[in-house]
Scaffold this active site. Structure first.
Site, short mmCIF file in Angstrom:
data_model
loop_
_atom_site.label_atom_id
_atom_site.label_comp_id
_atom_site.label_asym_id
_atom_site.label_seq_id
_atom_site.Cartn_x
_atom_site.Cartn_y
_atom_site.Cartn_z
N ARG A 68 -3.11 21.09 -14.96
CA ARG A 68 -2.05 20.11 -15.27
C ARG A 68 -2.20 19.52 -16.67
NH1 ARG A 68 0.93 15.52 -11.60
NH2 ARG A 68 2.09 14.63 -13.33
N GLU A 85 9.70 17.09 -25.51
CA GLU A 85 9.03 17.52 -24.27
C GLU A 85 9.58 18.88 -23.80
OE1 GLU A 85 6.42 15.99 -23.09
OE2 GLU A 85 6.57 13.84 -23.51
N GLU A 109 -4.43 16.65 -11.66
CA GLU A 109 -4.94 16.98 -12.99
C GLU A 109 -6.44 17.22 -13.02
OE1 GLU A 109 -2.70 15.15 -16.27
OE2 GLU A 109 -4.58 15.07 -17.36
N ARG A 163 0.81 -1.24 0.00
CA ARG A 163 0.00 0.00 0.00
C ARG A 163 0.83 1.28 0.00
NH1 ARG A 163 -2.68 -3.46 3.42
NH2 ARG A 163 -4.54 -4.35 2.47
N HIS A 188 -0.62 9.75 -28.27
CA HIS A 188 -0.97 8.43 -27.72
C HIS A 188 -1.66 7.57 -28.78
CE1 HIS A 188 -0.88 9.68 -23.18
NE2 HIS A 188 0.30 9.57 -23.71
N LYS A 214 3.15 10.91 -11.78
CA LYS A 214 2.30 10.02 -12.58
C LYS A 214 3.03 8.71 -12.75
CE LYS A 214 -0.61 13.01 -15.38
NZ LYS A 214 -0.92 13.45 -16.75
N HIS A 251 7.82 7.74 -27.59
CA HIS A 251 6.83 8.64 -27.00
C HIS A 251 7.09 10.09 -27.46
CE1 HIS A 251 4.04 10.27 -24.05
NE2 HIS A 251 5.00 11.08 -23.64
N ASN A 270 -0.08 18.03 -21.43
CA ASN A 270 -0.34 16.99 -22.42
C ASN A 270 -0.48 17.53 -23.83
OD1 ASN A 270 -0.40 14.91 -20.47
ND2 ASN A 270 -2.49 15.47 -19.92
N HIS A 329 -0.33 15.17 -26.75
CA HIS A 329 -0.33 13.80 -26.26
C HIS A 329 -1.56 13.00 -26.70
CE1 HIS A 329 3.03 15.22 -23.96
NE2 HIS A 329 3.15 14.13 -23.25
N LYS A 378 7.29 22.43 -14.96
CA LYS A 378 6.50 21.24 -14.56
C LYS A 378 6.20 21.29 -13.05
CE LYS A 378 5.31 16.60 -14.95
NZ LYS A 378 5.33 15.35 -15.68
P1 NAD Z 1 12.56 4.63 -22.13
O1 NAD Z 1 12.37 4.56 -20.72
O2 NAD Z 1 12.08 3.49 -22.97
O3 NAD Z 1 14.11 4.86 -22.43
C1 NAD Z 1 14.54 4.98 -23.77
C2 NAD Z 1 15.70 4.04 -24.09
O4 NAD Z 1 16.89 4.63 -23.61
C3 NAD Z 1 15.60 2.67 -23.49
O5 NAD Z 1 16.08 1.72 -24.40
C4 NAD Z 1 16.53 2.77 -22.29
O6 NAD Z 1 17.05 1.52 -21.90
C5 NAD Z 1 17.61 3.66 -22.83
N1 NAD Z 1 18.36 4.44 -21.85
C6 NAD Z 1 17.88 5.06 -20.76
N2 NAD Z 1 18.83 5.81 -20.20
C7 NAD Z 1 19.94 5.66 -20.94
C8 NAD Z 1 21.23 6.20 -20.89
N3 NAD Z 1 21.58 7.11 -19.99
N4 NAD Z 1 22.15 5.79 -21.80
C9 NAD Z 1 21.80 4.90 -22.77
N5 NAD Z 1 20.57 4.39 -22.91
C10 NAD Z 1 19.65 4.77 -22.00
O7 NAD Z 1 11.87 5.92 -22.77
P2 NAD Z 1 11.67 7.41 -22.23
O8 NAD Z 1 11.58 8.24 -23.45
O9 NAD Z 1 12.66 7.78 -21.20
O10 NAD Z 1 10.26 7.36 -21.51
C11 NAD Z 1 9.08 7.10 -22.23
C12 NAD Z 1 8.03 6.65 -21.25
O11 NAD Z 1 7.79 7.68 -20.31
C13 NAD Z 1 6.71 6.33 -21.89
O12 NAD Z 1 6.23 5.12 -21.36
C14 NAD Z 1 5.81 7.47 -21.46
O13 NAD Z 1 4.47 7.09 -21.36
C15 NAD Z 1 6.39 7.82 -20.13
N6 NAD Z 1 6.12 9.18 -19.69
C16 NAD Z 1 5.63 9.35 -18.44
C17 NAD Z 1 5.40 10.63 -17.98
C18 NAD Z 1 4.93 10.83 -16.57
O14 NAD Z 1 4.57 11.95 -16.21
N7 NAD Z 1 4.95 9.81 -15.74
C19 NAD Z 1 5.66 11.73 -18.79
C20 NAD Z 1 6.17 11.52 -20.05
C21 NAD Z 1 6.40 10.23 -20.51
N1 GLY Z 2 3.45 14.28 -18.58
C1 GLY Z 2 2.24 14.91 -18.21
C2 GLY Z 2 2.05 15.05 -16.73
O1 GLY Z 2 2.92 14.72 -15.97
O2 GLY Z 2 1.03 15.49 -16.31
#
Ligand code: NAD
Ligand code: GLY
Length: 387
Positions: free
Chosen positions: A268, A212, A264, A148, A279, A170, A292, A272, A275, A254
């Site tokens: 907030r 972003e 949100e 939890r 998406h 998130k 992404h 997006n 997005h 942010k």
């Molecule tokens: P990812 O986590 O898939 O990383 C991209 C690639 O880079 C992967 O292959 C990873 O292994 C590699 N990598 C990571 N760090 C590295 C480094 N320092 N050196 C070499 N390789 C490295 O992709 P991302 O773009 O970081 O994240 C995308 C995800 O984030 C999506 O799932 C998206 O929905 C999510 N997201 C969440 C939020 C949120 O607010 N929580 C906001 C935006 C995106």
């Molecule tokens: N990436 C959008 C949010 O964090 O709200």
């Protein structure tokens, strides 16, 4: 202001606390939240070489590093040693998830719970999310739900995770019917952004993160957008000073938005921009085919185009946005052949649909975003029909 529209612009930003730690070049921002849940964001080159930064965030003597196979090979040892130097004799587990968006599922999440339970982690354990947004979202959701809720730290290693996903709480996983559909709002205890780790990030991933960064200029800060236009070559070359500034400004925006609207309920949603279209692209193409950030880049241009079609945005901003995204090596149009029907199918599942009409983030100027379903929905249909 357009009558009847929920206008949520950020022309009067309240900046979070920002100061320099003495004897280091590390900038500290703060996400300000109620109920003692505020937390710091440390930004700079060499953040992970400073064990004392972490010490205040260790509640117990159990830790679980959650990473993936790629990032583990690069940075797991560093984090492991950081933990050992801070907390000699601590119990440290490691979970190495398979790498990729397609593994951001409930099934993979179980790998984290398996290790936590097998290694008998208790409620005082601390999870460390070491990786990009996929690892951060999954480790955060595991922290939100294991017994939890346990503490976790975000250690983002992609540009996208450093400017966006690691901040704001998130967390979650994808479902085959929709992206990020299973999750929770759950804030970390701290975010540690070490710009040195970006040296190993592949070009395509770096560009995805720039999408972003550019988003923040478009939604909240026209001056930052102009700064990006002037400094995009330095960013593409990963100039350390330019990187720190871009990450800091992105995190400031942010943190400010999250501080105003953590769950949100309103403002907030401007985060997006692009997005809802993005998406749809990610889901239609199969998770991981388009990154992404790439999908968001194309989606931001689609949102700008619709804003121009509605007469809300000066076409010059659309032109400048296309130019900046192209210079960042990002796509400015959706995948060839993706139909209007495919967009509508996925966009109507998106979390921003309200009462049957699609709610979008649109622009009324550079730095001036609105979240609204109060627009001519036929204009959206016409836009998609032109694809
Ligand atoms: P990812 O986590 O898939 O990383 C991209 C690639 O880079 C992967 O292959 C990873 O292994 C590699 N990598 C990571 N760090 C590295 C480094 N320092 N050196 C070499 N390789 C490295 O992709 P991302 O773009 O970081 O994240 C995308 C995800 O984030 C999506 O799932 C998206 O929905 C999510 N997201 C969440 C939020 C949120 O607010 N929580 C906001 C935006 C995106
Ligand atoms: N990436 C959008 C949010 O964090 O709200």
């Amino acid at each position: 202001m357009i009558a009847g529209i929920e206008l949520l612009n950020l022309t009067l930003l309240r900046f979070p606390v920002c100061f320099k730690l003495h004897m280091t070049s590390i900038t500290t921002l703060k996400v300000v939240l109620p109920d003692h849940r505020s937390y710091p964001i440390f930004i700079g080159a060499g953040v992970l070489d400073q064990p004392e930064l972490l010490r205040p965030f260790f509640a117990g003597r159990q830790f679980c590093i959650v990473t993936n196979t790629t990032v583990a090979a690069l940075y797991e040892k560093k984090i492991y040693e950081l933990l050992v130097s801070n907390s000699p004799g601590a119990q440290i587990s490691v979970v190495r998830l398979p790498d990729g968006e397609r593994y951001k599922t409930l099934e993979t999440l179980n790998e984290i719970f398996d290790v936590l339970l097998q290694d008998r982690h208790n409620r005082k354990t601390t999870l460390l999310a070491l990786g990009g947004g996929v690892v951060g979202d999954m480790a955060g959701f595991a922290a939100a739900t294991y017994q939890r809720g346990v503490d976790f730290l975000q250690i983002p290693t992609t540009l996208l995770a450093q400017v966006d996903s690691s901040v704001g709480g998130k967390t979650g996983v994808n479902h085959r019917l929709g992206k990020n559909m299973i999750g929770a709002f759950y804030q970390p205890q701290a975010v540690l952004i070490d710009t040195d780790v970006l040296k190993t990030l592949p070009e395509r991933e770096f560009a995805a993160g720039l999408a972003e960064v550019i988003k923040y200029g478009l939604i909240a800060d026209a001056d930052f957008f102009s700064w990006l236009e002037a400094n995009i070559d330095a960013l593409n070359n990963r100039d350390p000073q330019a990187l720190v500034y871009a990450i800091r400004r992105s995190c400031e925006i942010k943190a400010d938005v999250v501080g105003q609207d953590e769950l949100e309920g309103g403002i907030r949603a401007i985060l997006n921009l692009g997005h809802t279209y993005g998406h749809a692209i990610e889901t239609e193409m199969g998770y991981g085919t388009w990154l992404h950030g790439e999908a968001v880049a194309a989606g931001m241009i689609m949102a700008c185009e619709l804003s121009v079609d509605l007469g809300w945005l000066d076409p010059d901003i659309l032109t400048r946005s296309k130019d900046l995204l192209l210079r960042s090596r990002l796509p400015i149009s959706p995948p060839p052949g993706m139909s209007a029907e495919a967009f509508m199918k996925h966009m109507s599942v998106d979390k921003k649909v309200m009462d049957g009409s699609i709610r979008l983030v649109l622009l009324q100027g550079c730095g001036k975003a609105v979240v609204t379903s109060n627009f001519d929905q036929q204009a959206l249909v016409s836009q998609l029909r032109k694809l």
